[in-house]
Design a protein around this motif. Sequence first.
Motif, PDB file in Angstrom:
ATOM      1  N   SER A  69      -6.689  16.017 -18.086  1.00 50.84           N
ATOM      2  CA  SER A  69      -7.398  15.239 -17.129  1.00 50.84           C
ATOM      3  C   SER A  69      -6.171  15.509 -15.890  1.00 50.84           C
ATOM      4  O   SER A  69      -5.565  15.263 -16.694  1.00 50.84           O
ATOM      5  N   GLY A  70      -6.295  15.904 -14.606  1.00 51.28           N
ATOM      6  CA  GLY A  70      -5.530  15.456 -13.819  1.00 51.28           C
ATOM      7  C   GLY A  70      -4.950  17.000 -13.619  1.00 51.28           C
ATOM      8  O   GLY A  70      -6.002  17.762 -13.164  1.00 51.28           O
ATOM      9  N   GLY A  71      -3.178  16.646 -13.234  1.00 52.71           N
ATOM     10  CA  GLY A  71      -3.121  17.838 -12.407  1.00 52.71           C
ATOM     11  C   GLY A  71      -3.248  18.601 -10.614  1.00 52.71           C
ATOM     12  O   GLY A  71      -4.311  17.959 -10.417  1.00 52.71           O
ATOM     13  N   ILE A  72      -2.552  18.757 -10.090  1.00 47.90           N
ATOM     14  CA  ILE A  72      -2.306  18.586  -8.834  1.00 47.90           C
ATOM     15  C   ILE A  72      -2.650  20.097  -8.007  1.00 47.90           C
ATOM     16  O   ILE A  72      -1.082  20.602  -8.774  1.00 47.90           O
ATOM     17  N   ILE A  73      -1.999  20.518  -7.626  1.00 48.64           N
ATOM     18  CA  ILE A  73      -1.367  21.514  -7.058  1.00 48.64           C
ATOM     19  C   ILE A  73      -1.575  21.406  -5.134  1.00 48.64           C
ATOM     20  O   ILE A  73      -2.822  21.453  -5.016  1.00 48.64           O
ATOM     21  N   LEU A  74      -0.273  22.078  -4.687  1.00 53.97           N
ATOM     22  CA  LEU A  74      -0.334  21.980  -3.223  1.00 53.97           C
ATOM     23  C   LEU A  74       0.307  22.806  -2.640  1.00 53.97           C
ATOM     24  O   LEU A  74       1.511  23.463  -3.385  1.00 53.97           O
ATOM     25  N   GLY A  89       5.705  12.655  -6.874  1.00 50.20           N
ATOM     26  CA  GLY A  89       5.471  11.262  -7.992  1.00 50.20           C
ATOM     27  C   GLY A  89       4.573  12.048  -9.354  1.00 50.20           C
ATOM     28  O   GLY A  89       4.337  13.006  -9.935  1.00 50.20           O
ATOM     29  N   GLU A  90       3.958  10.962 -10.616  1.00 50.18           N
ATOM     30  CA  GLU A  90       3.663  11.422 -11.584  1.00 50.18           C
ATOM     31  C   GLU A  90       1.539  11.714 -11.309  1.00 50.18           C
ATOM     32  O   GLU A  90       1.459  12.567 -11.566  1.00 50.18           O
ATOM     33  N   HIS A  91       1.087  11.038 -10.209  1.00 46.30           N
ATOM     34  CA  HIS A  91      -0.083  11.299  -9.824  1.00 46.30           C
ATOM     35  C   HIS A  91      -0.036  11.553  -8.195  1.00 46.30           C
ATOM     36  O   HIS A  91      -1.266  11.716  -7.742  1.00 46.30           O
ATOM     37  N   SER A  92       0.526  11.834  -7.746  1.00 47.02           N
ATOM     38  CA  SER A  92       0.760  12.739  -5.871  1.00 47.02           C
ATOM     39  C   SER A  92       1.964  13.553  -5.724  1.00 47.02           C
ATOM     40  O   SER A  92       2.941  13.133  -6.080  1.00 47.02           O
ATOM     41  N   ILE A  93       1.366  13.826  -4.658  1.00 45.04           N
ATOM     42  CA  ILE A  93       2.765  14.620  -4.435  1.00 45.04           C
ATOM     43  C   ILE A  93       2.304  14.718  -2.674  1.00 45.04           C
ATOM     44  O   ILE A  93       1.196  14.613  -1.762  1.00 45.04           O
ATOM     45  N   SER A  94       4.001  14.706  -1.820  1.00 44.61           N
ATOM     46  CA  SER A  94       4.026  14.358  -0.654  1.00 44.61           C
ATOM     47  C   SER A  94       4.627  15.523  -0.378  1.00 44.61           C
ATOM     48  O   SER A  94       6.078  15.546  -0.640  1.00 44.61           O
ATOM     49  N   ILE A  95       4.481  15.723   1.550  1.00 48.86           N
ATOM     50  CA  ILE A  95       5.640  16.646   1.595  1.00 48.86           C
ATOM     51  C   ILE A  95       6.069  16.066   3.395  1.00 48.86           C
ATOM     52  O   ILE A  95       4.712  15.729   4.031  1.00 48.86           O
ATOM     53  N   THR A 110      -1.537  14.225  -1.072  1.00 47.96           N
ATOM     54  CA  THR A 110      -2.992  14.048  -2.076  1.00 47.96           C
ATOM     55  C   THR A 110      -1.914  14.067  -3.374  1.00 47.96           C
ATOM     56  O   THR A 110      -0.847  13.180  -3.526  1.00 47.96           O
ATOM     57  N   ALA A 111      -3.301  13.282  -3.713  1.00 49.33           N
ATOM     58  CA  ALA A 111      -3.252  12.635  -5.256  1.00 49.33           C
ATOM     59  C   ALA A 111      -4.511  12.487  -5.570  1.00 49.33           C
ATOM     60  O   ALA A 111      -5.588  12.734  -6.182  1.00 49.33           O
ATOM     61  N   TYR A 112      -3.956  12.375  -7.147  1.00 49.69           N
ATOM     62  CA  TYR A 112      -5.237  12.260  -8.143  1.00 49.69           C
ATOM     63  C   TYR A 112      -5.307  10.553  -9.046  1.00 49.69           C
ATOM     64  O   TYR A 112      -4.409  10.602  -9.820  1.00 49.69           O
ATOM     65  N   GLU A 126       3.131   3.526  -7.026  1.00 49.09           N
ATOM     66  CA  GLU A 126       4.095   5.271  -5.966  1.00 49.09           C
ATOM     67  C   GLU A 126       3.599   5.359  -4.916  1.00 49.09           C
ATOM     68  O   GLU A 126       4.161   5.801  -3.876  1.00 49.09           O
ATOM     69  N   LEU A 127       2.058   5.205  -4.685  1.00 50.37           N
ATOM     70  CA  LEU A 127       1.912   5.198  -3.314  1.00 50.37           C
ATOM     71  C   LEU A 127       2.063   4.200  -2.564  1.00 50.37           C
ATOM     72  O   LEU A 127       2.700   4.742  -1.168  1.00 50.37           O
ATOM     73  N   GLU A 128       2.655   2.616  -3.062  1.00 49.38           N
ATOM     74  CA  GLU A 128       3.910   2.452  -1.452  1.00 49.38           C
ATOM     75  C   GLU A 128       4.864   3.464  -1.708  1.00 49.38           C
ATOM     76  O   GLU A 128       5.648   2.697  -0.729  1.00 49.38           O
ATOM     77  N   LEU A 129       5.747   3.904  -2.047  1.00 41.60           N
ATOM     78  CA  LEU A 129       6.907   4.879  -2.235  1.00 41.60           C
ATOM     79  C   LEU A 129       6.528   4.741  -1.041  1.00 41.60           C
ATOM     80  O   LEU A 129       7.590   5.959  -0.465  1.00 41.60           O
ATOM     81  N   ILE A 130       5.618   5.831  -0.794  1.00 44.18           N
ATOM     82  CA  ILE A 130       5.480   7.109   0.506  1.00 44.18           C
ATOM     83  C   ILE A 130       5.657   6.138   1.406  1.00 44.18           C
ATOM     84  O   ILE A 130       5.787   6.663   2.747  1.00 44.18           O
TER      85      ILE A 130
END
Length: 130
Positions: A69-74, A89-95, A110-112, A126-130
């Motif tokens: 389950s999971g996995g993200i590519i940006l 992060g563990e569940h999100s990528i932000s650039i 982007t997040a999962y 994690e989202l709060e850190l963004i």
Amino acid sequence: MELKIISWNIRGLNSFDKINVIKDIVKKERVSVIAIQETKMSKVSDWFIKSFWGSDSYDWLHIPSNDRSGGIILVWDDSVLKMERELVGEHSISIEVSSVTDNFKWLFSTAYAPNSPADKLNFLEELELI
């Protein structure tokens, strides 16, 4: 400048059919950024990214899947967008990126999200850190 962004929960990217669909869309639409969630892939290589991106102008980040389950590519076109900062992060990528043409800066995330209640709290933190 016109940016084209695709965000897609692919529900597994281990099929040539899905990879070919992504490749066709990226080429036809001249995509600037693509975020793919739920890849279900623990490993991703530069060769794999280039196989569907189709040009040498790209940069990318990845979060591996957790078992099945999971996995993200940006992926983004680095001839159009210059990455200034990244937060993986563990569940999100932000650039944070800036446009090559006018230096306009913006943030893309982007997040999962996980399903378990315990992991959801970590995800929200994690989202709060963004």
